[in-house]
Design a protein around this motif. Structure first.
Motif, short mmCIF file in Angstrom:
data_model
loop_
_atom_site.label_atom_id
_atom_site.label_comp_id
_atom_site.label_asym_id
_atom_site.label_seq_id
_atom_site.Cartn_x
_atom_site.Cartn_y
_atom_site.Cartn_z
N THR A 13 0.83 -1.20 0.00
CA THR A 13 0.00 0.00 0.00
C THR A 13 0.87 1.26 0.00
O THR A 13 2.04 1.22 0.35
N PRO A 18 -5.09 4.79 -2.46
CA PRO A 18 -5.67 3.43 -2.48
C PRO A 18 -5.65 2.79 -3.86
O PRO A 18 -5.66 1.56 -3.97
N GLU A 19 -5.58 3.58 -4.91
CA GLU A 19 -5.55 3.01 -6.26
C GLU A 19 -4.22 2.30 -6.56
O GLU A 19 -4.13 1.54 -7.53
N ALA A 21 -2.72 0.23 -4.35
CA ALA A 21 -2.64 -0.97 -3.52
C ALA A 21 -2.65 -2.22 -4.40
O ALA A 21 -3.35 -2.30 -5.40
#
Length: 54
Positions: A13, A18-19, A21
């Motif tokens: 991460t 978050p894109e 991860a």
């Protein structure tokens, strides 16, 4: 005697992204290292966590 090993996936991460991860199978260490290297070249600070999927 049985051997108990944690076989959960690893997750790479990046904080507040978050894109970016990614999940990797437990025994694919080179894949995790390649992902970490790729993110570091883009000047991110990746973090690896082993998930608890038992």
């Amino acid at each position: 005697m049985a051997h108990i090993a944690k076989r959960s996936c690893s997750r790479v991460t990046v904080k507040n992204k978050p894109e970016l991860a990614r999940r990797c199978v437990f025994n694919r260490v080179p894949e995790v290292e390649a992902c970490m290297t790729e993110l570091r070249t883009q000047r991110f600070t990746p973090r690896v966590v082993q998930l608890d999927e038992s």
